[in-house]
Design a protein around this motif. Structure first.
Motif, PDB file in Angstrom:
ATOM      1  N   TYR A 103       0.842  -1.198   0.000  1.00 26.65           N
ATOM      2  CA  TYR A 103       0.000   0.000   0.000  1.00 26.65           C
ATOM      3  C   TYR A 103       0.875   1.245   0.000  1.00 26.65           C
ATOM      4  O   TYR A 103       1.852   1.315   0.741  1.00 26.65           O
ATOM      5  CB  TYR A 103      -0.902  -0.013   1.238  1.00 26.65           C
ATOM      6  CG  TYR A 103      -1.654   1.281   1.479  1.00 26.65           C
ATOM      7  CD1 TYR A 103      -2.605   1.724   0.566  1.00 26.65           C
ATOM      8  CD2 TYR A 103      -1.399   2.061   2.607  1.00 26.65           C
ATOM      9  CE1 TYR A 103      -3.294   2.912   0.783  1.00 26.65           C
ATOM     10  CE2 TYR A 103      -2.076   3.245   2.831  1.00 26.65           C
ATOM     11  CZ  TYR A 103      -3.022   3.669   1.911  1.00 26.65           C
ATOM     12  OH  TYR A 103      -3.689   4.849   2.126  1.00 26.65           O
ATOM     13  N   TYR A 163      -6.405   7.250   6.138  1.00 24.48           N
ATOM     14  CA  TYR A 163      -5.536   6.187   6.657  1.00 24.48           C
ATOM     15  C   TYR A 163      -4.473   6.767   7.585  1.00 24.48           C
ATOM     16  O   TYR A 163      -4.248   6.261   8.681  1.00 24.48           O
ATOM     17  CB  TYR A 163      -4.863   5.429   5.510  1.00 24.48           C
ATOM     18  CG  TYR A 163      -3.824   4.441   6.004  1.00 24.48           C
ATOM     19  CD1 TYR A 163      -4.204   3.175   6.424  1.00 24.48           C
ATOM     20  CD2 TYR A 163      -2.481   4.795   6.101  1.00 24.48           C
ATOM     21  CE1 TYR A 163      -3.263   2.279   6.918  1.00 24.48           C
ATOM     22  CE2 TYR A 163      -1.537   3.908   6.586  1.00 24.48           C
ATOM     23  CZ  TYR A 163      -1.927   2.649   6.991  1.00 24.48           C
ATOM     24  OH  TYR A 163      -1.014   1.770   7.499  1.00 24.48           O
ATOM     25  N   HIS A 217      -2.574  -2.631  -3.378  1.00 24.41           N
ATOM     26  CA  HIS A 217      -3.848  -1.995  -3.041  1.00 24.41           C
ATOM     27  C   HIS A 217      -4.320  -1.086  -4.176  1.00 24.41           C
ATOM     28  O   HIS A 217      -5.465  -1.189  -4.640  1.00 24.41           O
ATOM     29  CB  HIS A 217      -3.691  -1.192  -1.749  1.00 24.41           C
ATOM     30  CG  HIS A 217      -4.963  -0.621  -1.218  1.00 24.41           C
ATOM     31  ND1 HIS A 217      -5.436   0.617  -1.599  1.00 24.41           N
ATOM     32  CD2 HIS A 217      -5.851  -1.103  -0.311  1.00 24.41           C
ATOM     33  CE1 HIS A 217      -6.574   0.869  -0.954  1.00 24.41           C
ATOM     34  NE2 HIS A 217      -6.841  -0.158  -0.170  1.00 24.41           N
ATOM     35  N   TYR A 262       0.778  -3.695   5.126  1.00 23.03           N
ATOM     36  CA  TYR A 262       1.503  -2.429   5.190  1.00 23.03           C
ATOM     37  C   TYR A 262       1.729  -1.948   6.621  1.00 23.03           C
ATOM     38  O   TYR A 262       2.841  -1.546   6.975  1.00 23.03           O
ATOM     39  CB  TYR A 262       0.767  -1.333   4.415  1.00 23.03           C
ATOM     40  CG  TYR A 262       1.502  -0.018   4.511  1.00 23.03           C
ATOM     41  CD1 TYR A 262       2.666   0.199   3.777  1.00 23.03           C
ATOM     42  CD2 TYR A 262       1.072   0.981   5.387  1.00 23.03           C
ATOM     43  CE1 TYR A 262       3.379   1.376   3.903  1.00 23.03           C
ATOM     44  CE2 TYR A 262       1.782   2.157   5.514  1.00 23.03           C
ATOM     45  CZ  TYR A 262       2.931   2.354   4.768  1.00 23.03           C
ATOM     46  OH  TYR A 262       3.647   3.512   4.912  1.00 23.03           O
ATOM     47  N   VAL A 284      -3.668  -3.237   3.518  1.00 24.13           N
ATOM     48  CA  VAL A 284      -3.525  -2.032   4.325  1.00 24.13           C
ATOM     49  C   VAL A 284      -3.154  -2.359   5.765  1.00 24.13           C
ATOM     50  O   VAL A 284      -2.337  -1.673   6.375  1.00 24.13           O
ATOM     51  CB  VAL A 284      -4.836  -1.217   4.300  1.00 24.13           C
ATOM     52  CG1 VAL A 284      -4.794  -0.095   5.334  1.00 24.13           C
ATOM     53  CG2 VAL A 284      -5.069  -0.647   2.917  1.00 24.13           C
ATOM     54  N   ALA A 306      -9.483  -1.199   8.421  1.00 23.83           N
ATOM     55  CA  ALA A 306      -9.206  -1.871   7.149  1.00 23.83           C
ATOM     56  C   ALA A 306     -10.426  -2.600   6.614  1.00 23.83           C
ATOM     57  O   ALA A 306     -10.618  -2.702   5.401  1.00 23.83           O
ATOM     58  CB  ALA A 306      -8.042  -2.839   7.314  1.00 23.83           C
TER      59      ALA A 306
END
Length: 294
Positions: free
Chosen positions: A52, A59, A114, A137, A133, A79
């Motif tokens: 991501y 985020y 992503h 990540y 995510v 997420a």
């Protein structure tokens, strides 16, 4: 590349998810899903942004607010419910680079698994796997920022190798799912295990729970291939203190040790014990229990 059976194209859209003040708008096909997953570029493997690119303000605001005690529940909930298309500026940015982002082995600076998924699934109701995510990540970045500086040289090498093996295995699984209904992944080094699972062709990314299960099955292989058996005791203690797969127990992670070859893992542990003290061997076993949700 297209899937074997694409739904009909419902039309063309030039203003979809694009601010009204943006004069040059991207043309995108509406109502078509590209299920074919193009391979990642070799140069991105081993990097956290493989999963991501942290472009979305929502985020960044979320992860900056979480505490150590609530990090897992917060990131998991975020997420699972987050809609990345709501950030119109990011959507515009990605849509204008769509062809580059969905090209095989793309080296575009905004590429990630992503973002690649977003650009292949426009207007068809599919969401990117939450793993990209969250555990992918977020924890990749967490380990890099919090754990990496505390490790010995050997520990740092293990972390980098394990990260790369995780992504190599993920690419292998995605590629196999493009060719058939069975995913067979073996460790990169002999004796560290393997697993097999059945997933309908082209569907691995489209079922969040299935994708989570696949991703976690790759973890023990990557940890072992990275050389966890040869780390100093203090590194193992620090690794054991990090977030582990037990946090994802709702996705059936209790299966993963059995599925990846518990016999080979036990053999590895016994062999490792021959070259270390009894105390260090005990630490290794406790780290395995922690990392693999045994």
């Amino acid at each position: 590349m297209m899937a074997e059976k694409d739904p009909p194209i419902l039309g063309e859209g030039s203003s979809m998810l694009t601010p009204t003040d943006h004069k040059i708008r991207p043309t995108v096909q509406v109502g078509r899903c590209i299920k074919e997953v193009p391979p990642a570029a070799e140069s991105i493997l081993g990097k956290c942004t493989y999963y991501y690119q942290p472009l979305h303000g929502e985020y960044l605001e979320t992860v900056e607010k979480v505490s150590v005690s609530s990090a897992w529940e917060t990131v998991k909930a975020f997420a699972s419910s987050w809609d990345p298309w709501k950030d119109k500026e990011v959507a515009r940015r990605l849509l204008h680079r769509r062809e580059r982002l969905i090209a095989p082995e793309s080296t575009d600076s905004d590429w990630s698994r992503h973002g690649n998924f977003m650009m292949r699934h426009i207007g068809c109701g599919h969401k990117p796997p939450s793993y990209y995510v969250s555990y992918g990540y977020y924890y990749c970045s967490h380990y890099g920022a919090e754990l990496f500086p505390k490790l010995s040289a050997a520990g740092k090498e293990w972390l980098m190798l394990a990260r790369r093996y995780l992504q190599v295995n993920m690419e292998d699984g995605l590629g196999q799912n493009m060719r058939g209904d069975i995913i067979d992944i073996a460790s990169q080094k002999p004796g560290n295990g393997s697993f097999s699972m059945s997933v309908q062709k082209h569907e691995l990314e489209l079922n969040d729970e299935t994708f989570q299960r696949f991703a976690f099955k790759t973890h023990p292989l990557a940890y072992l291939d990275g050389g966890i058996a040869h780390l100093p005791a203090m590194d193992l203690i620090k690794i054991a203190g990090q977030p582990n797969l037990q946090e994802w127990g709702s996705f059936g992670t209790y299966e993963q040790v059995k599925d990846t070859g518990i016999g080979s893992i036990n053999t590895w542990a016994r062999d490792a014990a021959d070259s270390v003290s009894e105390g260090t061997a005990d630490i290794i076993n406790r780290v395995l229990d922690s990392l693999m949700a045994k």
